[in-house]
Scaffold this active site. Structure first.
Site, PDB file in Angstrom:
ATOM      1  N   LYS A 140      -8.285  -8.024  -0.824  1.00 21.58           N
ATOM      2  CA  LYS A 140      -7.085  -8.864  -0.758  1.00 21.58           C
ATOM      3  C   LYS A 140      -7.008  -9.536   0.608  1.00 21.58           C
ATOM      4  O   LYS A 140      -6.675 -10.711   0.721  1.00 21.58           O
ATOM      5  CB  LYS A 140      -5.832  -8.021  -1.048  1.00 21.58           C
ATOM      6  CG  LYS A 140      -5.704  -7.739  -2.540  1.00 21.58           C
ATOM      7  CD  LYS A 140      -4.732  -6.656  -2.896  1.00 21.58           C
ATOM      8  CE  LYS A 140      -4.867  -6.390  -4.405  1.00 21.58           C
ATOM      9  NZ  LYS A 140      -4.199  -5.184  -4.863  1.00 21.58           N
ATOM     10  N   GLN A 169       0.085  -0.975  -3.065  1.00 24.35           N
ATOM     11  CA  GLN A 169      -1.078  -0.644  -3.890  1.00 24.35           C
ATOM     12  C   GLN A 169      -0.747   0.597  -4.733  1.00 24.35           C
ATOM     13  O   GLN A 169      -0.413   1.645  -4.197  1.00 24.35           O
ATOM     14  CB  GLN A 169      -2.279  -0.377  -2.957  1.00 24.35           C
ATOM     15  CG  GLN A 169      -3.598  -0.259  -3.664  1.00 24.35           C
ATOM     16  CD  GLN A 169      -4.052  -1.566  -4.304  1.00 24.35           C
ATOM     17  OE1 GLN A 169      -4.026  -2.618  -3.702  1.00 24.35           O
ATOM     18  NE2 GLN A 169      -4.463  -1.478  -5.552  1.00 24.35           N
ATOM     19  N   ASP A 205       3.294  -9.311  -7.527  1.00 24.89           N
ATOM     20  CA  ASP A 205       2.608  -8.650  -8.638  1.00 24.89           C
ATOM     21  C   ASP A 205       3.368  -8.873  -9.953  1.00 24.89           C
ATOM     22  O   ASP A 205       2.845  -8.587 -11.029  1.00 24.89           O
ATOM     23  CB  ASP A 205       2.543  -7.127  -8.384  1.00 24.89           C
ATOM     24  CG  ASP A 205       1.185  -6.678  -7.881  1.00 24.89           C
ATOM     25  OD1 ASP A 205       0.212  -7.418  -8.102  1.00 24.89           O
ATOM     26  OD2 ASP A 205       1.106  -5.590  -7.288  1.00 24.89           O
TER      27      ASP A 205
END
Ligand code: NAP
Length: 287
Positions: A53, A97, A120
């Site tokens: 990322k 995460q 997300d």
């Protein structure tokens, strides 16, 4: 034999577009998209995702920040970091995460992130927006699949689409996105009766089951488009949920593993972060 959908190529083209749009946003508004990634603990797979990322952010000219909290960090510590990032004007996207260690409540973590920075698209607000078809962010994997379909000129309208899997991050949003594009969608899961028959009716089959080589050639209609979301490490390397070697002989288009859906996911995270930054810049102009 099917056309092999090249996710690396589509992803690279999209990243280039994101990079150009980022340059323009910085030039015109002074706002540089910023993504914060938080990792709690030392899970090696998660560490790789976090590194990728950061690499993605560097490629497109974003500000990126990584926060590595120890395995025994408390929920309160994590929440105070999220609160600080929610208030930080340099950060437009916040990603924790997952999975988090067991003593931390993953659902509470998602609730804590400002929905405007939830790149997300896991929060109830963003999921609800996807339902009604008025959304800024879409979960990255299904959104990446929609980009692949578009890049290869595959229009879901009027097609019978079958999605195997109903997870919140892949199966359900995938079904909604296909529905918004006017496919007729069936969602299958572990309690589905007559799965193979249902799959054989699909013009567009998405496998998000999490079982290696689950979709066999007898489950696929001649000429179907087959999208493989699964990723499995085996002693012969990576493989997906689809028996690629046999199914590719029957399908019209198919995604390989690796190199199909996988490369799109982080790229769509970058796209969501750019959208969040554009929204913040727009709000700044109005304020
Ligand atoms: P998940 O949460 O485990 O969901 C799997 C789904 O498959 C569930 O809905 C489950 O049904 C269904 N299922 C399991 N066994 C089945 C069976 N025998 N017949 C029919 N349906 C069955 O997994 P996920 O997070 O959606 O991920 C799916 C796969 O995609 C995994 O391999 C994952 O590693 C991969 N993935 C890849 C990416 C990427 O970037 N390429 C991103 C995310 C995930 P129930 O709901 O009834 O249990």
């Amino acid at each position: 034999m099917a056309t092999i959908i090249n996710g690396k190529e589509v992803s690279a083209t999209l990243r280039e577009r994101i990079r150009t749009e980022t340059e323009r946003l910085v030039r015109e508004t002074g706002v540089r998209p910023g993504l914060a990634v938080i990792l709690v603990g030392e899970d090696p797979a998660s560490q790789v995702y976090v590194k990728n990322k950061k690499k993605g952010c560097d490629q497109v000219g974003f500000l990126s920040r990584e926060y590595l909290l120890p395995e025994n960090a408390t929920q309160e510590e994590l929440f105070s970091l999220i609160d600080a990032l929610n208030a930080d004007p340099e950060i437009h996207g916040i990603l924790v995460q997952l999975p988090v260690p067991r003593h931390i409540d993953g659902a509470e973590v998602i609730r804590r992130i400002d929905p405007k920075k939830d790149v997300d698209a896991f929060s109830a607000e963003n999921v609800g927006k996807i339902m009604i078809g008025d959304f800024d962010f879409v979960p990255c994997t299904p959104a990446g699949i929609m980009e692949l379909l578009e890049a290869y000129g595959i229009d879901p309208a009027g097609k019978r689409a079958v999605v195997i899997g109903r997870s919140n991050i892949v199966g359900k949003p995938m079904a909604m996105l296909l529905l918004h594009k006017n496919a007729t969608v069936t969602v299958c899961h572990s309690r589905t009766v007559g799965l193979a028959e249902i799959c054989r009716e699909a013009d567009l089959l998405v496998a998000a089951v999490g079982k290696p080589h689950f979709v066999t050639e007898d489950m696929v209609k001649e000429g179907a488009v087959v999208i493989d979301v699964g990723i499995h490490r085996t002693e012969n390397g990576l493989c997906g949920d689809v028996d690629f070697d046999r199914v590719k002989e029957k399908a019209s288009f198919i995604t390989p593993v690796p190199g199909g859906v996988g490369p799109m996911t982080i790229t769509l995270l970058l796209k969501n972060t750019l959208t969040a930054a554009k929204n913040a810049a727009e709000k700044g102009k109005r304020a």
